[in-house]
Design an enzyme around this catalytic site. Structure first.
Site, PDB file in Angstrom:
ATOM      1  N   HIS A  97       1.209   4.583   8.707  1.00 17.87           N
ATOM      2  CA  HIS A  97       1.891   3.309   8.983  1.00 17.87           C
ATOM      3  C   HIS A  97       3.290   3.273   8.382  1.00 17.87           C
ATOM      4  O   HIS A  97       4.211   2.685   8.963  1.00 17.87           O
ATOM      5  CB  HIS A  97       1.035   2.125   8.503  1.00 17.87           C
ATOM      6  CG  HIS A  97       1.194   1.746   7.077  1.00 17.87           C
ATOM      7  ND1 HIS A  97       0.536   2.399   6.051  1.00 17.87           N
ATOM      8  CD2 HIS A  97       1.936   0.768   6.491  1.00 17.87           C
ATOM      9  CE1 HIS A  97       0.865   1.832   4.909  1.00 17.87           C
ATOM     10  NE2 HIS A  97       1.704   0.846   5.136  1.00 17.87           N
ATOM     11  N   SER A 151       0.829  -1.206   0.000  1.00 17.09           N
ATOM     12  CA  SER A 151       0.000   0.000   0.000  1.00 17.09           C
ATOM     13  C   SER A 151       0.864   1.258   0.000  1.00 17.09           C
ATOM     14  O   SER A 151       0.519   2.249  -0.651  1.00 17.09           O
ATOM     15  CB  SER A 151      -0.965   0.006   1.192  1.00 17.09           C
ATOM     16  OG  SER A 151      -0.272  -0.163   2.405  1.00 17.09           O
ATOM     17  N   GLU A 152       1.995   1.227   0.720  1.00 24.03           N
ATOM     18  CA  GLU A 152       2.943   2.342   0.642  1.00 24.03           C
ATOM     19  C   GLU A 152       4.377   1.848   0.701  1.00 24.03           C
ATOM     20  O   GLU A 152       4.695   0.882   1.401  1.00 24.03           O
ATOM     21  CB  GLU A 152       2.738   3.360   1.777  1.00 24.03           C
ATOM     22  CG  GLU A 152       1.787   4.490   1.450  1.00 24.03           C
ATOM     23  CD  GLU A 152       0.355   4.080   1.679  1.00 24.03           C
ATOM     24  OE1 GLU A 152      -0.541   4.691   1.077  1.00 24.03           O
ATOM     25  OE2 GLU A 152       0.137   3.142   2.467  1.00 24.03           O
ATOM     26  N   THR A 153       5.221   2.548  -0.051  1.00 23.31           N
ATOM     27  CA  THR A 153       6.664   2.432   0.088  1.00 23.31           C
ATOM     28  C   THR A 153       7.177   3.788   0.548  1.00 23.31           C
ATOM     29  O   THR A 153       6.850   4.821  -0.049  1.00 23.31           O
ATOM     30  CB  THR A 153       7.328   2.033  -1.240  1.00 23.31           C
ATOM     31  OG1 THR A 153       6.875   0.726  -1.613  1.00 23.31           O
ATOM     32  CG2 THR A 153       8.836   2.006  -1.111  1.00 23.31           C
TER      33      THR A 153
END
Length: 286
Positions: free
Chosen positions: A80, A45-47
């Site tokens: 997160h 979902s995120e890097t």
């Protein structure tokens, strides 16, 4: 070029729960298309990209650049992946400072370590009530026929918050299966980047969660985000007003699940506390 890379499960005490983020430690800024290519390759979902910049190194520096990319685009705020980035600096790099500062699109974000937890200093994005009729098709696509109590919107985060009626319970929230294509068809204005569905918690049951939530964001390439710090900058403001509380315990009811401790400070900022587990480390060779 070799880039140190890590996978970190955020907002969890155990591996394979919470929300996984990739964290890359960058000596100097890269080209934007390279950031995006790496994020697409990682397909989480995120890097997050922690940029050393003028800091001496990742163990002694106290101020770093931080950028977040989904597989499709750069975003302005991610909780997160910020927690994950701080975990790499404090747990692996043994950063010597009492706190680190991340320079981001959402301003300076401070993270400090407290025992086994990390505490993030985040903005508060209290949402505003909306007219149900404006979002009728989207509400139907997300919650179906379940009764709703409130619909609110946070323009700073582009998040629409839907509160289920108190006659619903946690199983109703968990059973939601909105189709990404239906959500995308129901909202094409660009005004909304994610939909957060929330429900009042069962405070008499242990551990006494004040509220539950789930977060759907197909507009940025994330059908469901497992545990979302930025969503809680919206939820905390809403539930604090409803519950008349400044300290709250929240649980995001995705299949992975995650717990967040929230405290609205006197200066109007929000402390989000969580734990993280580093489960993978390696080298990205480009």
């Amino acid at each position: 070029m070799e880039i140190p890379i890590f996978t970190v499960d955020a907002f969890t005490k155990v591996p394979f729960k919470g929300n996984p983020a990739a964290v890359c430690l960058i000596e100097n800024e890269l080209q934007d298309d390279l950031y995006q290519s790496i994020a697409a390759e990682m397909n989480l979902s995120e890097t997050a990209f922690v940029i050393k910049g003028n800091s001496m190194d990742f163990s002694t520096g106290s101020r770093f650049g931080l950028r977040w990319f989904t597989p499709k685009s750069e975003i302005a705020l991610c909780g997160h992946a910020t927690l994950a980035s701080a975990a790499v600096l404090f747990y692996l790099k043994k950063n010597i400072n009492p706190f680190v500062v991340f320079e981001t699109m959402s301003g300076d974000l401070y993270v400090r370590q407290h025992e086994d937890s990390l505490i993030m200093d985040f903005p508060l994005n209290t949402p505003q009530p909306q007219d149900y009729s404006e979002f009728k098709d989207l509400l139907k696509a997300v919650v179906g026929d379940l009764p709703t109590e409130d619909v609110c919107y946070s323009p700073s985060t582009k998040k629409l918050m839907i509160r289920l009626a108190d006659t619903c319970d946690r199983s109703d929230l968990v059973s939601l299966r909105p189709e990404a294509d239906s959500l995308l068809r129901s909202e094409t204005t660009g005004k909304i980047k994610s939909v957060v569905v929330t429900l009042k918690g069962a405070q008499k049951a242990q551990p006494g969660y004040d509220f539950y939530s789930r977060n759907f964001a197909p507009w940025v390439g994330i059908p469901e985000d497992p545990v979302t710090g930025s969503a809680h900058t919206v939820l905390a403001g809403y539930w604090s007003e409803k519950l008349k509380k400044k300290k709250m315990l929240a649980y995001q009811c995705s299949s992975r699940g995650g717990e967040l401790k929230l405290e609205i400070r006197d200066d109007g900022r929000l402390d989000i506390t969580g734990e993280a587990q580093i489960i993978l480390q390696g080298t990205l060779k480009i």
